[in-house]
Design a protein around this motif. Structure first.
Motif, PDB file in Angstrom:
ATOM      1  N   ILE A 187       0.869  -1.178   0.000  1.00  8.65           N
ATOM      2  CA  ILE A 187       0.000   0.000   0.000  1.00  8.65           C
ATOM      3  C   ILE A 187       0.905   1.227   0.000  1.00  8.65           C
ATOM      4  O   ILE A 187       1.828   1.320   0.824  1.00  8.65           O
ATOM      5  CB  ILE A 187      -0.951   0.020   1.222  1.00  8.65           C
ATOM      6  N   ALA A 188       0.658   2.137  -0.923  1.00 13.24           N
ATOM      7  CA  ALA A 188       1.446   3.370  -1.038  1.00 13.24           C
ATOM      8  C   ALA A 188       2.945   3.068  -1.132  1.00 13.24           C
ATOM      9  O   ALA A 188       3.765   3.763  -0.536  1.00 13.24           O
ATOM     10  CB  ALA A 188       1.164   4.304   0.145  1.00 13.24           C
ATOM     11  N   GLY A 189       3.297   2.026  -1.872  1.00 14.82           N
ATOM     12  CA  GLY A 189       4.700   1.682  -2.057  1.00 14.82           C
ATOM     13  C   GLY A 189       5.337   1.006  -0.858  1.00 14.82           C
ATOM     14  O   GLY A 189       6.522   0.678  -0.888  1.00 14.82           O
ATOM     15  N   LEU A 190       4.545   0.799   0.181  1.00 11.73           N
ATOM     16  CA  LEU A 190       5.067   0.205   1.416  1.00 11.73           C
ATOM     17  C   LEU A 190       4.738  -1.288   1.419  1.00 11.73           C
ATOM     18  O   LEU A 190       3.581  -1.674   1.262  1.00 11.73           O
ATOM     19  CB  LEU A 190       4.375   0.897   2.592  1.00 11.73           C
ATOM     20  N   GLU A 191       5.764  -2.115   1.617  1.00  9.98           N
ATOM     21  CA  GLU A 191       5.542  -3.553   1.702  1.00  9.98           C
ATOM     22  C   GLU A 191       5.004  -3.869   3.087  1.00  9.98           C
ATOM     23  O   GLU A 191       5.646  -3.601   4.087  1.00  9.98           O
ATOM     24  CB  GLU A 191       6.874  -4.278   1.487  1.00  9.98           C
ATOM     25  N   LEU A 192       3.794  -4.431   3.119  1.00  8.61           N
ATOM     26  CA  LEU A 192       3.141  -4.654   4.410  1.00  8.61           C
ATOM     27  C   LEU A 192       3.141  -6.102   4.863  1.00  8.61           C
ATOM     28  O   LEU A 192       3.235  -6.380   6.043  1.00  8.61           O
ATOM     29  CB  LEU A 192       1.672  -4.216   4.329  1.00  8.61           C
ATOM     30  N   ALA A 193       2.967  -7.037   3.908  1.00 11.05           N
ATOM     31  CA  ALA A 193       2.778  -8.426   4.330  1.00 11.05           C
ATOM     32  C   ALA A 193       3.309  -9.381   3.273  1.00 11.05           C
ATOM     33  O   ALA A 193       3.386  -9.058   2.092  1.00 11.05           O
ATOM     34  CB  ALA A 193       1.297  -8.695   4.571  1.00 11.05           C
ATOM     35  N   ASN A 194       3.688 -10.557   3.737  1.00 11.26           N
ATOM     36  CA  ASN A 194       4.193 -11.612   2.873  1.00 11.26           C
ATOM     37  C   ASN A 194       3.428 -12.896   3.202  1.00 11.26           C
ATOM     38  O   ASN A 194       3.297 -13.244   4.374  1.00 11.26           O
ATOM     39  CB  ASN A 194       5.687 -11.793   3.165  1.00 11.26           C
ATOM     40  N   ALA A 195       2.895 -13.566   2.183  1.00 11.69           N
ATOM     41  CA  ALA A 195       2.021 -14.722   2.420  1.00 11.69           C
ATOM     42  C   ALA A 195       2.390 -15.891   1.513  1.00 11.69           C
ATOM     43  O   ALA A 195       2.910 -15.696   0.411  1.00 11.69           O
ATOM     44  CB  ALA A 195       0.570 -14.327   2.175  1.00 11.69           C
ATOM     45  N   PHE A 196       2.092 -17.079   1.983  1.00 10.42           N
ATOM     46  CA  PHE A 196       2.333 -18.309   1.205  1.00 10.42           C
ATOM     47  C   PHE A 196       1.153 -19.247   1.308  1.00 10.42           C
ATOM     48  O   PHE A 196       0.488 -19.281   2.339  1.00 10.42           O
ATOM     49  CB  PHE A 196       3.475 -19.158   1.805  1.00 10.42           C
ATOM     50  N   SER A 197       1.014 -20.100   0.273  1.00 15.94           N
ATOM     51  CA  SER A 197       0.404 -21.403   0.497  1.00 15.94           C
ATOM     52  C   SER A 197       1.539 -22.251   1.031  1.00 15.94           C
ATOM     53  O   SER A 197       2.604 -22.331   0.408  1.00 15.94           O
ATOM     54  CB  SER A 197      -0.091 -22.026  -0.812  1.00 15.94           C
ATOM     55  N   GLU A 198       1.348 -22.861   2.183  1.00 13.82           N
ATOM     56  CA  GLU A 198       2.486 -23.486   2.856  1.00 13.82           C
ATOM     57  C   GLU A 198       2.909 -24.795   2.201  1.00 13.82           C
ATOM     58  O   GLU A 198       2.073 -25.611   1.790  1.00 13.82           O
ATOM     59  CB  GLU A 198       2.145 -23.736   4.334  1.00 13.82           C
ATOM     60  N   LEU A 199       4.215 -24.962   2.167  1.00 12.36           N
ATOM     61  CA  LEU A 199       4.785 -26.229   1.721  1.00 12.36           C
ATOM     62  C   LEU A 199       4.568 -27.253   2.837  1.00 12.36           C
ATOM     63  O   LEU A 199       4.876 -26.978   3.997  1.00 12.36           O
ATOM     64  CB  LEU A 199       6.277 -26.018   1.467  1.00 12.36           C
ATOM     65  N   THR A 200       4.023 -28.426   2.493  1.00 10.65           N
ATOM     66  CA  THR A 200       3.733 -29.417   3.539  1.00 10.65           C
ATOM     67  C   THR A 200       4.534 -30.702   3.349  1.00 10.65           C
ATOM     68  O   THR A 200       4.369 -31.646   4.103  1.00 10.65           O
ATOM     69  CB  THR A 200       2.230 -29.779   3.551  1.00 10.65           C
ATOM     70  N   ASP A 201       5.383 -30.736   2.342  1.00 13.01           N
ATOM     71  CA  ASP A 201       6.155 -31.946   2.059  1.00 13.01           C
ATOM     72  C   ASP A 201       7.493 -31.875   2.820  1.00 13.01           C
ATOM     73  O   ASP A 201       8.354 -31.057   2.495  1.00 13.01           O
ATOM     74  CB  ASP A 201       6.385 -32.026   0.543  1.00 13.01           C
ATOM     75  N   PRO A 202       7.667 -32.730   3.854  1.00 15.09           N
ATOM     76  CA  PRO A 202       8.872 -32.626   4.699  1.00 15.09           C
ATOM     77  C   PRO A 202      10.170 -32.836   3.920  1.00 15.09           C
ATOM     78  O   PRO A 202      11.173 -32.174   4.198  1.00 15.09           O
ATOM     79  CB  PRO A 202       8.692 -33.723   5.744  1.00 15.09           C
TER      80      PRO A 202
END
Lengths: 301, 187
Positions: free
Chosen positions: A217-232
């Motif tokens: 938002i407004a050039g500001l990085e606010l959050a980082n998200a994933f679909s989680e890797l579940t393969d050990p």
């Protein structure tokens, strides 16, 4: 001149209210608030994140691994607001000790978290427009969805994979792309090259792309998200590759987070996100610098 | 040696053997990416400004600069000649290095010269200097466009605005930081 803490009082009161509203949002959405230890034996190895040592252990760079172990044990929707430490990160948008909001949902992928971001922002800011440093951002419409490939096409002279090969990816993101994101409405920058997301699941049918997004938002990085890797197995391989990339003088750790790796096979399909609370407060209080929204910066101690 | 985390405004480093000062600094780190240190640098010899981005892991040699007390002796074809007050060695500063400071030098003036090795790269003048007005037309009554000021030239060739009562031949005091007229000097 007034004392610096007196000058910050208004922002710190707003900060407290914002954090209370974040809690209210997640509790109303059926999430369980959890607390996990901030001093841990090992963080997830990441090339460009340097943990701070605490005795033989480390301070957490993120509560991610402990929260995923809770998911593996059957906790479904959980959130946590905690302090994290990342050595040598200091600037207008960075503090080496900062406050992170993380939330995880089981049985879903990262598109659900995109909706969560929209709903959270609207809950925190009932007005339809946000004014940040003269930039007016509309929160009423759906957030813009922009793939990393499209962003490179739009704002640079190259593509993501060539940029990685030429070792320009970070510079282009930081100086050519980020400043243009989320200027009229928030932007969800999604689908990162797989090598830039060591804990993320790859896109089904497109193993070169990771299901990862960042909220701007407004050039500001606010959050980082994933679909989680579940393969050990895959996770162990990615951790090992990540460890090789960490320069030896950069606090390279030798031990992997084994309890996390051994719990991972029990973790259901899930998605998780980390959001910088200090930056969110900057945005909602129209503050130019992160220094304005915390009681003490390291320099003020 | 400095590392990237030492970089900030005011730090002086060597680049290609020349001293540079950081005049603008910004740390950034895009999501999960490497730390980037964006610096605006000024070459302390040529004055040229440019941007450069460094990444963690790079190191920098500090530029060691000393200020020496010197006396201005004279100007000749080689430039402006100064004498070190401690060891009586003479050095020459060129017009490029002095820029507008050259207008405020008078014989035997005591100054501080910024030395990089055996090269003089900058000058700190006394705050006030007395110079004699050599050219200034009498003030034309009724000319209110410039207030009560009129143009004047002093003995070093420097042009400035002075109050209407300052005549040719008057000794005046000038603030070297701003280049402005301060007062008339009683002789």
């Amino acid at each position: 001149m007034a004392h610096f803490l007196t000058e910050k009082q208004d922002k710190l009161m707003q900060r407290a209210r914002i954090i209370q509203r974040i809690r209210a949002f997640f509790i109303e959405s059926g999430f369980l608030e959890v607390e996990t230890p901030q001093r841990i034996p090992a963080n997830a190895p990441e090339t460009h994140i340097r943990p701070l040592a605490s005795g033989d252990w480390q301070l957490q760079t993120s509560p991610e691994l402990a929260m995923k172990r809770l998911l593996a044990a059957g906790y479904n929707n959980i959130f946590q607001i905690s302090h994290c430490w990342r050595d040598a990160e200091r600037g207008r948008k960075h503090l080496p000790e900062f406050t992170m909001l993380e939330w995880y949902r089981s049985h879903c992928d990262y598109t659900q978290l995109m909706s969560d971001c929209e709903n959270l922002l609207r809950f925190l800011l009932p007005e339809t427009e946000l004014n940040y440093q003269g930039q007016r951002i509309n929160l009423d419409q759906p957030f813009e969805r922009l793939s990393v490939a499209e962003a490179f096409h739009r704002y640079t002279d190259t593509d993501p994979l060539s940029a990685i090969r030429e070792d320009r990816f970070d510079e282009l993101i930081a100086f050519s792309i980020e400043p243009r994101l989320g200027l009229t409405r928030p932007t969800l920058l999604y689908e990162y090259p797989a090598e830039l997301a060591s804990l993320a699941r790859c896109k089904p049918g497109q193993p070169e792309l990771a299901e990862r997004f960042e909220l701007y938002i407004a050039g500001l990085e606010l959050a980082n998200a994933f679909s989680e890797l579940t393969d050990p197995k895959e996770q162990r391989l990615r951790f090992s590759m990540e460890m090789l990339k960490i320069p030896a003088n950069n606090g390279r750790q030798t031990n992997l987070p084994e309890p996390f790796l051994s719990d991972l096979h029990r973790m259901p399909q899930a998605a998780g996100i980390a959001l910088g609370v200090d930056r969110l407060v900057m945005l909602l209080t129209n503050s130019h610098s992160i220094d304005q929204v915390v009681a003490f910066t390291p320099e003020e101690l | 040696m400095y590392s990237c985390s030492d970089l900030k405004k005011g730090i002086k480093i060597l680049i290609d053997g020349e001293p540079h000062v950081i005049v603008g600094f910004d740390f950034t780190k895009p999501g999960k990416g490497q730390s980037l240190y964006k610096c605006k640098l000024r070459n302390m010899v040529t004055g040229s400004l440019f941007d450069r981005t460094y990444r963690s892991g790079e190191s920098f040699e500090p530029a060691s600069l000393v200020e020496s007390d010197m006396q201005f002796l004279y100007q000749d074809d080689s430039g402006y000649v100064f004498m070190d007050q401690k060891n009586y060695e003479q050095i020459v500063l060129t017009e490029d290095v002095l820029a507008d400071d050259k207008y405020f030098l008078v014989d035997n003036m005591e100054v501080k010269v910024l030395m990089f090795g055996d090269r003089g790269i900058g000058l700190t003048l006394p705050i006030f200097v007395n110079l004699r007005v050599t050219v200034s037309d009498p003030w034309v009554k009724g000319d209110t466009a410039a207030g009560n000021n009129k143009p004047a030239t002093v003995e070093t060739g420097y042009n400035l605005q002075v109050p209407s009562f300052v005549d040719e031949g008057t000794l005046i005091q000038i603030d070297t930081r701003t280049g402005d007229y301060v007062t008339r000097v009683k002789e």
